[in-house]
Design a protein around this motif. Structure first.
Motif, PDB file in Angstrom:
ATOM      1  N   ILE A   1      26.778   0.227  75.547  1.00  0.00           N
ATOM      2  CA  ILE A   1      25.804   0.139  74.839  1.00  0.00           C
ATOM      3  C   ILE A   1      24.441   0.926  75.155  1.00  0.00           C
ATOM      4  N   LEU A   2      23.979   0.361  76.269  1.00  0.00           N
ATOM      5  CA  LEU A   2      23.278   0.590  76.566  1.00  0.00           C
ATOM      6  C   LEU A   2      22.786   2.395  76.796  1.00  0.00           C
ATOM      7  N   GLN A   3      23.688   3.397  77.050  1.00  0.00           N
ATOM      8  CA  GLN A   3      23.695   4.491  77.618  1.00  0.00           C
ATOM      9  C   GLN A   3      23.776   5.070  75.749  1.00  0.00           C
ATOM     10  N   MET A   4      24.665   4.388  75.300  1.00  0.00           N
ATOM     11  CA  MET A   4      24.646   5.192  73.776  1.00  0.00           C
ATOM     12  C   MET A   4      23.144   5.163  73.180  1.00  0.00           C
ATOM     13  N   ILE A   5      22.359   3.624  73.572  1.00  0.00           N
ATOM     14  CA  ILE A   5      20.936   4.175  73.227  1.00  0.00           C
ATOM     15  C   ILE A   5      20.344   4.349  73.757  1.00  0.00           C
ATOM     16  N   SER A   6      20.226   5.048  74.300  1.00  0.00           N
ATOM     17  CA  SER A   6      19.572   5.840  75.504  1.00  0.00           C
ATOM     18  C   SER A   6      19.566   7.380  75.471  1.00  0.00           C
ATOM     19  N   ARG A   7      21.241   7.632  74.991  1.00  0.00           N
ATOM     20  CA  ARG A   7      20.800   8.631  74.308  1.00  0.00           C
ATOM     21  C   ARG A   7      20.724   9.238  73.135  1.00  0.00           C
ATOM     22  N   TYR A   8      20.258   8.292  71.993  1.00  0.00           N
ATOM     23  CA  TYR A   8      19.784   8.526  71.270  1.00  0.00           C
ATOM     24  C   TYR A   8      18.435   8.162  70.925  1.00  0.00           C
TER      25      TYR A   8
ATOM     26  N   VAL B   1      13.139   5.268  72.127  1.00  0.00           N
ATOM     27  CA  VAL B   1      13.708   4.526  71.077  1.00  0.00           C
ATOM     28  C   VAL B   1      14.022   5.135  70.007  1.00  0.00           C
ATOM     29  N   ALA B   2      15.960   4.269  69.139  1.00  0.00           N
ATOM     30  CA  ALA B   2      16.878   4.850  68.463  1.00  0.00           C
ATOM     31  C   ALA B   2      16.108   4.069  67.722  1.00  0.00           C
ATOM     32  N   HIS B   3      17.009   5.130  66.235  1.00  0.00           N
ATOM     33  CA  HIS B   3      17.559   3.893  65.169  1.00  0.00           C
ATOM     34  C   HIS B   3      19.590   3.985  64.642  1.00  0.00           C
ATOM     35  N   LEU B   4      19.393   2.781  65.089  1.00  0.00           N
ATOM     36  CA  LEU B   4      21.069   2.838  64.913  1.00  0.00           C
ATOM     37  C   LEU B   4      21.499   1.511  63.898  1.00  0.00           C
ATOM     38  N   LYS B   5      23.268   1.871  63.246  1.00  0.00           N
ATOM     39  CA  LYS B   5      23.735   0.677  62.586  1.00  0.00           C
ATOM     40  C   LYS B   5      24.037  -0.126  64.159  1.00  0.00           C
ATOM     41  N   ALA B   6      25.078  -1.120  63.641  1.00  0.00           N
ATOM     42  CA  ALA B   6      25.743  -1.598  64.467  1.00  0.00           C
ATOM     43  C   ALA B   6      27.026  -1.182  64.581  1.00  0.00           C
ATOM     44  N   ASP B   7      27.853  -1.126  63.409  1.00  0.00           N
ATOM     45  CA  ASP B   7      28.708  -0.226  63.059  1.00  0.00           C
ATOM     46  C   ASP B   7      29.647   1.488  64.266  1.00  0.00           C
ATOM     47  N   THR B   8      27.903   1.619  64.237  1.00  0.00           N
ATOM     48  CA  THR B   8      27.687   3.059  64.886  1.00  0.00           C
ATOM     49  C   THR B   8      28.066   2.637  65.924  1.00  0.00           C
ATOM     50  N   ILE B   9      26.891   2.001  66.759  1.00  0.00           N
ATOM     51  CA  ILE B   9      28.090   2.294  68.019  1.00  0.00           C
ATOM     52  C   ILE B   9      29.117   1.025  68.509  1.00  0.00           C
TER      53      ILE B   9
ATOM     54  N   GLY C   1      13.550  -0.793  49.793  1.00  0.00           N
ATOM     55  CA  GLY C   1      13.458  -2.088  50.450  1.00  0.00           C
ATOM     56  C   GLY C   1      14.628  -2.500  50.961  1.00  0.00           C
ATOM     57  N   GLY C   2      14.674  -3.943  51.759  1.00  0.00           N
ATOM     58  CA  GLY C   2      15.198  -4.423  52.209  1.00  0.00           C
ATOM     59  C   GLY C   2      15.640  -4.131  53.482  1.00  0.00           C
ATOM     60  N   TYR C   3      16.971  -4.582  54.285  1.00  0.00           N
ATOM     61  CA  TYR C   3      16.467  -4.532  56.322  1.00  0.00           C
ATOM     62  C   TYR C   3      17.380  -3.499  56.113  1.00  0.00           C
ATOM     63  N   GLY C   4      17.229  -2.944  56.711  1.00  0.00           N
ATOM     64  CA  GLY C   4      18.433  -1.916  57.596  1.00  0.00           C
ATOM     65  C   GLY C   4      19.075  -1.480  58.594  1.00  0.00           C
ATOM     66  N   ALA C   5      19.242  -0.037  59.271  1.00  0.00           N
ATOM     67  CA  ALA C   5      20.440  -0.184  60.473  1.00  0.00           C
ATOM     68  C   ALA C   5      18.505  -0.569  61.854  1.00  0.00           C
ATOM     69  N   ASN C   6      18.462  -1.819  62.909  1.00  0.00           N
ATOM     70  CA  ASN C   6      17.507  -1.991  63.852  1.00  0.00           C
ATOM     71  C   ASN C   6      17.345  -1.450  64.126  1.00  0.00           C
ATOM     72  N   VAL C   7      16.276  -0.576  64.871  1.00  0.00           N
ATOM     73  CA  VAL C   7      15.526  -0.232  65.657  1.00  0.00           C
ATOM     74  C   VAL C   7      15.788  -0.596  66.954  1.00  0.00           C
TER      75      VAL C   7
END
Length: 242
Positions: free
Chosen positions: A38-45, A52-60, A95-101
């Motif tokens: 997960i850390l490696q994936m976040i760092s790639r994005y 900083v990366a903007h990712l959905k938990a589902d995508t991860i 509006g509303g919450y999207g994927a986390n940063v």
């Protein structure tokens, strides 16, 4: 994605890579393969806007072939260790919450971690199986947390390598820092739980062989902080419907 520039934690890709490698080295025995993936994936994005990366938990979850729940649990652990920071993102238009940063954080050295002001006396520790809310204390009775760690380790393990103290305190600092950023937890309570978890881990070494005390402490502390999180959520919910 230009909005991500305000969340950047590094100036370049090289700084980001160095930080990730430092986290992986420092937490070699704390992280599972899933945590590392997960850390490696976040760092790639997080290359275009370093850190900083903007990712959905589902995508991860789909990318590393794990369940969404497993990914969420691992992300909470990376947060507690101070490796990443998760920020909720609100859509500006709909509006509303999207994927986390997600922000990859810069590693903190043991010397920086230990720099806390000294204050006065301690309170007796509570036993580990009590409700986490029983650890509530008066903020006026805080003392230097690092000094408490050193004293407890000296009293139970004797004269040990200072690197072990730094490592144990680093585990506490990494897990406690995100909790203290919220309005639901006070430092005295979090500190008391950290020390009780340390006692539990140390006493476990008297009953069985533990090859990695810091890793074992990380697991004990993770479970106790999870209980604190859930009890805090339930108390807020009860107050809201009360």
């Amino acid at each position: 994605m230009q909005y991500l520039t305000e969340y950047q934690t590094f100036q370049s890709k090289n700084e980001l890579n160095d930080a990730v490698n430092e986290h992986l080295t420092r937490h070699k025995y704390d992280l599972t393969d899933t945590d590392r993936d997960i850390l490696q994936m976040i760092s790639r994005y997080a290359v275009k806007y370093p850190g900083v990366a903007h990712l959905k938990a589902d995508t991860i979850a789909q990318t590393i072939d794990k369940s969404k729940r497993t990914v969420q649990r691992s992300i909470r652990k990376l947060e507690r260790l101070g490796i990443i920071e998760r920020l909720p993102f609100i859509r500006k238009i709909s509006g509303g919450y999207g994927a986390n940063v997600y922000r990859v954080m810069s590693p903190v050295s043991p010397r920086e971690q230990a720099a806390e002001p000294c204050q006065s006396t301690d309170k007796p520790a509570k036993i580990a199986n009590e409700p986490i809310t029983s650890f509530k204390q008066n903020n006026n009775n805080l003392v230097n947390t690092y000094a408490k760690f050193s004293q407890l380790i000296a009293a139970t393990l004797g004269n040990v390598d200072k690197r072990l103290i730094y490592r144990l305190y680093g585990v506490y600092k990494g897990q406690s820092t995100p909790l203290l950023r919220t309005e639901y937890n006070d430092k005295a309570t979090v500190e008391a739980i950290g020390l009780q978890a340390l006692k539990t881990a140390i006493f476990a070494t008297k009953r069985k062989k533990i090859r990695n005390l810091a890793g074992y402490y990380n697991g004990v502390l993770d479970r106790m902080f999870d209980r604190l999180y859930h009890e805090s959520i339930y108390s807020v919910f009860d107050a809201a419907i009360g």
